[in-house]
Structure formats: C-alpha cells, structure tokens
Motif scaffolding. Structure first.
Motif, mmCIF file in Angstrom:
data_model
loop_
_atom_site.group_PDB
_atom_site.id
_atom_site.type_symbol
_atom_site.label_atom_id
_atom_site.label_comp_id
_atom_site.label_asym_id
_atom_site.label_seq_id
_atom_site.Cartn_x
_atom_site.Cartn_y
_atom_site.Cartn_z
ATOM 1 N N ASP A 240 30.389 39.495 40.558
ATOM 2 C CA ASP A 240 31.692 39.412 41.225
ATOM 3 C C ASP A 240 32.568 40.639 40.986
ATOM 4 O O ASP A 240 33.527 40.863 41.721
ATOM 5 N N PHE A 241 32.266 41.407 39.946
ATOM 6 C CA PHE A 241 33.098 42.580 39.685
ATOM 7 C C PHE A 241 32.297 43.643 38.938
ATOM 8 O O PHE A 241 31.569 43.346 37.998
ATOM 9 N N GLY A 242 32.455 44.876 39.368
ATOM 10 C CA GLY A 242 31.878 46.011 38.667
ATOM 11 C C GLY A 242 32.732 47.251 38.884
ATOM 12 O O GLY A 242 33.406 47.391 39.911
ATOM 13 N N TRP A 243 32.706 48.159 37.927
ATOM 14 C CA TRP A 243 33.556 49.352 37.979
ATOM 15 C C TRP A 243 32.741 50.574 37.561
ATOM 16 O O TRP A 243 32.164 50.592 36.465
ATOM 17 N N TYR A 244 32.701 51.571 38.431
ATOM 18 C CA TYR A 244 32.014 52.831 38.129
ATOM 19 C C TYR A 244 32.985 53.802 37.462
ATOM 20 O O TYR A 244 34.102 54.016 37.945
ATOM 21 N N PRO B 26 37.722 31.085 36.784
ATOM 22 C CA PRO B 26 38.921 31.870 36.460
ATOM 23 C C PRO B 26 39.309 32.848 37.567
ATOM 24 O O PRO B 26 38.466 33.562 38.106
ATOM 25 N N LEU B 27 40.592 32.858 37.872
ATOM 26 C CA LEU B 27 41.186 33.885 38.721
ATOM 27 C C LEU B 27 41.909 34.832 37.767
ATOM 28 O O LEU B 27 42.922 34.459 37.169
ATOM 29 N N ALA B 28 41.356 36.030 37.586
ATOM 30 C CA ALA B 28 41.834 36.933 36.543
ATOM 31 C C ALA B 28 42.508 38.162 37.146
ATOM 32 O O ALA B 28 42.018 38.735 38.121
ATOM 33 N N ARG B 29 43.626 38.553 36.547
ATOM 34 C CA ARG B 29 44.251 39.842 36.836
ATOM 35 C C ARG B 29 44.119 40.677 35.572
ATOM 36 O O ARG B 29 44.590 40.266 34.495
ATOM 37 N N PHE B 30 43.461 41.819 35.669
ATOM 38 C CA PHE B 30 43.108 42.558 34.464
ATOM 39 C C PHE B 30 42.981 44.045 34.766
ATOM 40 O O PHE B 30 42.957 44.473 35.924
ATOM 41 N N VAL B 31 42.894 44.807 33.679
ATOM 42 C CA VAL B 31 42.674 46.250 33.792
ATOM 43 C C VAL B 31 41.642 46.642 32.742
ATOM 44 O O VAL B 31 41.637 46.109 31.626
ATOM 45 N N LEU B 32 40.736 47.531 33.117
ATOM 46 C CA LEU B 32 39.703 48.035 32.213
ATOM 47 C C LEU B 32 40.009 49.471 31.829
ATOM 48 O O LEU B 32 40.517 50.253 32.630
ATOM 49 N N SER C 208 40.942 51.745 35.008
ATOM 50 C CA SER C 208 40.700 51.187 36.338
ATOM 51 C C SER C 208 42.022 50.805 36.994
ATOM 52 O O SER C 208 43.030 50.603 36.300
ATOM 53 N N PRO C 209 42.052 50.689 38.312
ATOM 54 C CA PRO C 209 43.218 50.052 38.950
ATOM 55 C C PRO C 209 43.343 48.607 38.459
ATOM 56 O O PRO C 209 42.375 48.019 37.976
ATOM 57 N N VAL C 210 44.531 48.043 38.572
ATOM 58 C CA VAL C 210 44.694 46.631 38.236
ATOM 59 C C VAL C 210 43.866 45.793 39.207
ATOM 60 O O VAL C 210 43.960 45.971 40.428
#
Length: 327
Positions: A98-102, A66-72, A86-88
C-alpha cells in the motif's frame, strides 16, 4: 543481526538503525507498536533505497485498518550527514504493497530510518467517518454512572445550589465549595481557615481564562470532554500544579508525552522542568539525543539556551555525554 532489525519507539516516533546491508539487499524490521497496531518497516537496496511501511497482517488490521498520516526520514551517518524527508503521506494501509518510498541515493554504511505518525485513525469497513486513535476516546471521563454525571453536569452548568464564585481573567463562574475542597488540598485550606476566600466565598483565578477555568471545573466535576482536555491541557497543567491536583497533573504529563515532535520538544522540555515532570523531561531528552532530533531544532536551540535554567542545561549536557559516550 537481531539488533539490526529492532525498531525503537517513543511517543509517535519509530526509529530503525541499520548498520549496513552487507551482502543482503533486503531488510525487514522487527514489529513495533504505534497506536493499536503492530507495524513493520522494510528497506530494499538496488541503485536507490526503497522503504515500505505497513501494519502487521492480523484480524485487527483487517477489521480495523489504519488510516495513517505520517512522514518518513532517512538519515545517512558520518561527517557528511544527509537527511532525506518524504512528503507528508496520508494512506489507508492494509498490506505491504500500500505504500513505498524511493530515496534517490546510493547507500553505504550506517543509516537511520524514521517514521513519525502525525495522526492515526481507524477506517470503518462499512464507510462513515474514520475514528481517531489519539486522543483515546472518552479516557478523561471519570468512572461513574451516567445518571451521576448528568447530575454533576447540571450542578455546574446551571449553578444549582452553588456557594462560591470564581473570578477569572475574563469572567466569573459559579461552583460548589464541597467539590472544590474534595478535589484540591489548596481549595480545602482556603475554606477551612479564616482566609479571604472563606469570608467572601470568592476565589480569584485570574491567571486562567473563563474557558480554561471551565475546563478545570469540568475535570473536577468528572464531566470533561476529551477535546476540551486537549485544548486546555497546558492551562490545566498549571492549575493542577498550583492547586495540588495530582491526578490531573499526571494526566497532563501523560498527554504531553503522546505527541512530542520536533516542533514542540523544546517547549515540552521547558514545561517538564517548570512543573517537575520527570517522565516528560526524560522523554524529551531521549527524543532529542537518543533519537537524534536535536539536529532538527538547531536554529531554535540558541534561543532556548538563552532562557533555560542553568540546571536544566547541565542535565542536557550530561544526557549528551551519556548518549554519545564511546563504547
């Protein structure tokens, strides 16, 4: 603990409620389905909170990543409610790395993690253009042979043996009484009884533009393209309601359910009330109150309440009482 790992989903939104970390500094959610993939969220607490989003490791995610565009978003419960957004993001997601957000905040007690998928595509392994998951490719084309569809397309586009003129707000179209009558009880009644439409072989649809009316005819002739359906679905919904085209009305409702967001939920709720779309209305209520997105539209609510039907406001109030009823 099982309920603490469950992720609730509606439309393109997933929500994970965590009551507390307790002695554990790491949590992983149960799998949840968005698009064609199963997903996981994980949360790790140190000084700050570290959130990850990743697809389930499977043959599907390996062959069609999956190529995802998302916001947390992370919401901290309590009287001092805080929201961290989070930023988009636009990421090719294959693994949990592949993705992590502090989130720069010390977490105590209950909090909620939201992930809203703005777009999902299948990334081809051999290169080329990514394929969209939404809208479903070709799902609006009726099940019929390609030769029949080509004939119907020519009948409409070239006005072959057309016998009725449709007047729109900015132009005219030619069509066929038999197809219109077979598709709509309202059109059938126009041609069956001694009405103006039968006598003049003309139908006035001046509340639709030429382009949106062409999309309506393309649906009735079974040749509509998915992008045209999405572009004109609100006009198509109004026409489906006006002319009694039940399957088109159902298709519009299902489509409008697919991309409920904070930016359109109040508009969708108004449309659901106007056209008696109970599934869409319930979806909007759940989005606003059970998923807590009413906080995101506080400024728009005043204007909405000034225009909303009184019975709709009563239903919204009852929904609030149901959701926030003490245990």
């Amino acid at each position: 603990m099982a309920s603490d790992s469950r992720v609730d989903t509606i439309s393109r939104l997933a929500q994970w409620r965590i009551d507390s970390f307790g002695p554990c500094s790491f949590r992983k959610s149960d799998p949840f389905r968005i698009g064609i993939w199963n997903w996981y969220l994980s949360a790790e607490k140190n000084r700050n909170l570290f959130v990850k989003l990743f697809p389930e490791m499977s043959k599907l995610s390996k062959e069609q990543p999956p190529l995802a565009r998302f916001v947390l978003r992370v919401s901290v419960a309590g009287s001092g409610r805080r929201i961290f957004t989070s930023p988009v993001q636009e990421k090719l997601l294959r693994t949990c790395d592949d993705f992590g957000w502090y989130v720069d905040y010390g977490f105590h007690g209950r909090f909620v993690i939201d992930v809203e998928f703005l777009d999902l595509k299948i990334c081809p392994l051999n290169g080329g253009e990514a394929l969209p998951v939404w809208p479903g490719n070709g799902s609006m084309q009726t099940v019929a042979s390609q030769s029949t569809l080509r004939c119907l397309t020519r009948m409409l586009e070239e006005a072959i043996h057309s016998d009725v003129t449709i007047t729109t707000s900015d132009g005219t179209l030619r069509a066929h009484k038999a197809i219109l009558a077979a598709s709509s009880p309202v059109f059938q009644g126009m041609f069956r009884h001694d009405l103006r439409e039968k006598e003049s072989s003309t139908i006035c649809i001046e509340d639709m533009s030429l382009e949106s009316c062409m999309a309506l005819l393309s649906y009735l002739y079974g040749t509509i393209q998915q992008e045209d359906f999405w572009k004109h679905r609100l006009a198509l919904l109004g026409a489906a309601n006006k002319y009694g085209i039940a399957d088109l009305k159902d298709a519009c409702e299902e489509s409008l359910m697919e991309d409920i967001s904070s930016s359109n939920v109040l508009e969708r709720l108004q449309e659901a009330w106007l056209y008696q779309l109970n599934k869409l209305k319930k979806g909007c209520m759940v989005f606003l109150f059970e998923f807590g997105k009413v906080y995101d539209v506080r400024e728009e609510m005043n204007n909405f309440f000034r225009q909303a039907d009184r019975d709709l406001m009563l239903e919204m109030f009852q929904e609030v009482l149901t959701v926030w009823k003490p245990n």
